[in-house]
Design a protein around this motif. Structure first.
Motif, mmCIF file in Angstrom:
data_model
loop_
_atom_site.group_PDB
_atom_site.id
_atom_site.type_symbol
_atom_site.label_atom_id
_atom_site.label_comp_id
_atom_site.label_asym_id
_atom_site.label_seq_id
_atom_site.Cartn_x
_atom_site.Cartn_y
_atom_site.Cartn_z
ATOM 1 N N ASP A 218 56.685 43.016 -49.442
ATOM 2 C CA ASP A 218 55.733 43.161 -50.541
ATOM 3 C C ASP A 218 54.755 41.999 -50.667
ATOM 4 O O ASP A 218 53.618 42.181 -51.082
ATOM 5 N N ASP A 219 55.156 40.788 -50.278
ATOM 6 C CA ASP A 219 54.242 39.649 -50.410
ATOM 7 C C ASP A 219 53.512 39.335 -49.106
ATOM 8 O O ASP A 219 52.838 38.305 -48.992
ATOM 9 N N GLY A 220 53.632 40.227 -48.103
ATOM 10 C CA GLY A 220 52.904 40.040 -46.853
ATOM 11 C C GLY A 220 53.525 39.061 -45.888
ATOM 12 O O GLY A 220 52.905 38.714 -44.877
ATOM 13 N N SER A 221 54.738 38.606 -46.158
ATOM 14 C CA SER A 221 55.400 37.653 -45.262
ATOM 15 C C SER A 221 55.645 38.291 -43.899
ATOM 16 O O SER A 221 55.814 39.513 -43.795
ATOM 17 N N ILE A 306 61.572 43.304 -50.592
ATOM 18 C CA ILE A 306 61.048 42.392 -51.603
ATOM 19 C C ILE A 306 62.001 41.216 -51.764
ATOM 20 O O ILE A 306 63.131 41.222 -51.268
ATOM 21 N N ARG A 307 61.506 40.209 -52.470
ATOM 22 C CA ARG A 307 62.376 39.097 -52.833
ATOM 23 C C ARG A 307 63.401 39.597 -53.848
ATOM 24 O O ARG A 307 63.096 40.433 -54.691
ATOM 25 N N SER A 309 65.917 40.146 -57.024
ATOM 26 C CA SER A 309 65.730 39.981 -58.470
ATOM 27 C C SER A 309 66.883 39.196 -59.071
ATOM 28 O O SER A 309 67.941 39.022 -58.459
ATOM 29 N N PRO A 382 60.939 39.917 -60.568
ATOM 30 C CA PRO A 382 61.674 38.674 -60.301
ATOM 31 C C PRO A 382 62.805 38.418 -61.291
ATOM 32 O O PRO A 382 63.839 37.873 -60.927
#
Length: 767
Positions: A218-221, A306-307, A309, A382
């Protein structure tokens, strides 16, 4: 020569190593052992390969050496690099070893184990040539708890002229045989021994389906090595820990490219759950996919990582009613798996980290062990904050049976509910305790001395105005249902379980949970305090792992006849063995429901789940010659048939995927789907009746939600159907006929049935 080892890439990030200058070679001791193995004249070949080091330095060459077994050897390894060590020896196998920094350790010990030989004949069902290679994955059996020592390795060996031969470690393993483009084969808990080859017989490979798609972060990593996609066959119910472990062993996985693309092949027909996996990330959600035989599916939307939660829980009050910390258990609703547990901090807070988005359940207990609250929590983003606010309602109560006080236990929320608060009633019938809220409560009553095992659907707890104290009087009627349990020869049976369940008075009424007790040494049992109603009784005993059942017996308790005595005779059950099959083999994780002819519910035939090979067993009452089976397997059509019991062994049950459609039911007025009375039911052309509860369960398993004014049932076989509404008392008084509407469901179509309406638009429509 050992087979090619298909290992997972080992990534070690050592920032200091990446930035440091080249270091000189350092001596590194490798000790090789082989316990309980005849190793005379055996040599081991060692290969150490660099896997990670300083960016500005060229990697050194691999280091080769040989030594006797057992024995030791010193390798000169550049201390600025991490190394992967592989050891090969004739008739022996050793695991890959990772040496992270030679300068930080002086040696390693590697134990070699003897190898076994697997052989098989390989054919395909499609006339295609057998594959050039066949992979085998060995895993520790599900009975062995997961631990750092659990075994999980894969090997690839060639298929030559239809014969596959593979040298693998000896031991007890679960096996998965896999060839690219074909459906995998599974073998459970096989002992692979040294000596004669272990012959797997004929391995018939069936071409499989494929799923392609894309994974994104999700954050483009960027993606890292080891990112993969996992497909697990859908299971309709959790099953035992052993069954869950085996089911997870059916999962297939595929690597994800550095651009996020993946391609899974070799899938058999059925329903799967897909999710991505990368260290430090969690899947945004799992995606259900239905795979048809021989299909190629491309997912229209990417899967998302995603990272993780974090969940923060706050309590009011910050401590329990005894002044102690709250105890918490957090689990997932989808897998019914415990994720985290612990106790609240002195300030009444608690946190869980590393969570993937989704729905969770939270169970809160006090220091006495009572489960005082349970919540459903939607975790996303988060951080998710959740408050648990508990009132303090002091309860003073009385428990009586036929107006006489009895000693026992009172469970508010039920004895096994997610909320369960126990209060003990003394010899005077008085009980005290604290509840976290007022209102209606489900209550279980248990008194072994008085023979009371009752569930009350609704007990009101209402404090007086302006007060936090409530008086509760639980008055049980003075009824008694007693009897004995005997074997077929008339001998009394001790410690048999007896279940009693009230028969619903009306079609569509929710079923009560059964009350249960055990027979005494003289085979006698009794129930006290039942409400006047018709009850169905059944006894069960387990002898040497086999169940003995009595025939269900219905008994009427009334105000005019409050005392009844019965005899339950145990019979030797009929064992039914079945196997749910698709075009490529067994269908795992399906629910199997049983209903005796005529639709009467038998108390002690629980629903079961098919095992990883699609097999299941049912214990049926003595004398049974057939059974009505309902099999719910997402990805296949709804199955309900009367099946004859075979004395020859396993009964194959073939599930279909093609030719089904959707039935849409539109009642005249919105109906209460949960526990409502007067719910419609469906009748097939062959006269078989399907209750709405089963159809609702089937819809939910296929991710279709019904509403009060629209009931939608997918994946139903092509057939003629009737939808009938039970008659109301007014209908019966006016002499009306049964309210039924019928129509035909075409293949890949939709049948819409509308209950008769004032505008005459009640004709069924097939689309």
């Amino acid at each position: 020569m050992l087979p090619v080892r298909v290992h997972r890439l080992l990534s070690v990030v050592c920032l200091s190593a990446l930035l440091s200058v080249p270091a000189p070679a350092a001596p590194f001791l490798v000790e090789i052992t082989a316990a309980d193995v005849e190793t005379s004249n055996r040599l081991a070949r060692l290969v150490a390969s660099p896997v990670l080091g300083p960016l500005e330095s060229d990697p050194p060459k691999s280091v080769h050496s040989m030594t006797e077994v057992p024995g030791s050897v010193i390798l000169d390894l550049d201390s600025g690099f991490a190394w992967r060590l592989q050891i090969d020896a004739e008739g022996l196998w050793g695991p890959l070893s990772l040496i992270q920094r030679a300068s930080q350790s002086t040696g390693i010990r590697v134990n070699l184990v003897p190898t076994a030989i697997l052989v098989a004949r390989v054919e395909t069902t499609s006339g295609r040539r057998p594959p050039g290679d066949l992979d085998v994955r060995l895993r520790s059996p599900e009975e062995m708890p997961a631990s750092p020592g659990s075994f999980d390795e894969s090997f690839s060996c060639p298929v030559e002229e239809g014969i596959w031969r593979c040298e693998v470690p000896s031991g007890v393993f679960d096996l998965r045989l896999r060839a690219k483009g074909f459906v995998s084969h599974f073998l459970w808990k096989r002992e692979l021994s040294v000596g004669d080859p272990f012959d797997l017989g004929l391995v018939k490979l069936v071409p499989g389906s494929s799923v392609a798609g894309r994974l994104v972060i999700d954050d483009g990593s960027p993606f890292v090595e080891g990112t993969k996609i996992i497909a697990t066959p859908r299971a309709t119910q959790p099953g035992s820990p052993r069954a869950q472990a085996r089911h997870q062993g059916l999962a297939l996985e595929a690597p994800v490219t550095d651009r996020g693309f993946f391609h899974l092949d070799g899938l058999g027909p059925g329903a799967y759950v897909l999710h991505g996996e990368q260290k430090g990330l969690v899947p945004l959600h799992s995606v259900p996919v239905t795979v048809a035989d021989g299909s190629e599916i491309e997912l229209p939307e990417p899967l998302v990582l995603i990272r993780p939660s974090e969940l923060s829980v706050g309590f009011e009050p910050p401590v329990d009613f005894q002044g102690e910390p709250w105890a918490l258990v957090l689990g997932t609703l989808a897998e019914t798996e415990t994720i985290s547990s612990g106790r609240s901090a002195p300030d009444g807070t608690w946190r869980a980290v590393g969570l993937k988005p989704g729905r969770y359940y939270l169970i809160v207990s006090d220091s006495t062990g009572s489960r005082v609250a349970s919540d459903e929590i939607l975790v996303g983003g988060p951080m998710t904050d959740h408050w648990v606010i508990l009132e303090s309602i002091e309860v003073e109560g009385w428990l009586t049976l036929g107006k006489e006080p009895i000693e026992g236990e009172v469970f508010f929320g039920g004895s096994s509910g997610m909320t369960s608060i126990r209060m003990g009633a003394d010899a005077e019938g008085r009980f005290y305790g604290t509840l976290p809220r007022p209102g209606a409560w489900k209550v279980d009553i248990r008194s072994d001395s008085a023979g009371v095992h009752r569930r009350l659907r609704s007990v009101e707890v209402e404090p007086a105005a302006g007060s936090s104290r409530a008086r509760v009087e639980i008055e049980l009627p003075g009824t008694r249902l007693e009897g004995d349990v005997v074997d077929p020869e008339g001998r009394k049976v001790a410690r048999a379980t007896v279940l009693a369940v009230p028969v619903p008075k009306k079609q569509g009424e929710p079923a009560e949970s059964p009350s249960h007790t055990r027979t005494q040494d003289d085979g006698l049992f009794h129930f006290e305090g039942f409400e006047p109603a018709v009850y169905r009784l059944q006894a069960i005993r387990v002898v040497s792992g086999k169940k003995e059942l009595s025939e269900p017996l219905e008994v009427l308790l009334s105000e005019d006849d409050p005392f009844r005595s019965v005899r339950l005779v145990l019979g030797r059950p009929v064992l039914f063995r079945g196997r749910a099959l698709s075009s490529s083999g067994g269908v795992p994780g399906a629910s199997v429901l049983t209903t005796p002819s005529g639709g009467a519910a038998t108390v002690l035939i629980p629903n079961v789940r098919t095992d990883p090979d699609g097999r299941f067993e049912l214990n049926l009452p003595e004398g049974s010659s057939e059974v009505e089976l309902t099999i719910l397997a997402p990805g296949f059509l709804f199955y309900r048939r009367v099946v004859a019991i075979s004395e020859r062994g396993e009964v194959p049950i073939v599930l279909e995927q093609q030719g089904g459609g959707t039935i849409e039911i539109r009642p005249r007025e919105p109906v209460e789907l949960r526990g409502g009375v007067g719910l419609p039911y469906v009748v097939r052309a062959d006269g078989m009746r399907i209750d709405l509860g089963t159809l609702q369960l089937w819809s939910s398993l296929n991710h279709v939600r019904s509403a009060a004014g629209l009931i939608e049932v997918p994946m139903m076989p092509t057939d003629a159907y009737q939808v009938c509404w039970p008659l109301t008392p007014d209908d019966k008084a006016e002499g009306r006929d049964l309210d039924c509407t019928e129509g035909y469901l075409p293949a890949n179509g939709r049948l819409t049935i509308v209950q008769d309406s004032t505008d005459g638009s009640d004709e069924p429509r097939a689309e």
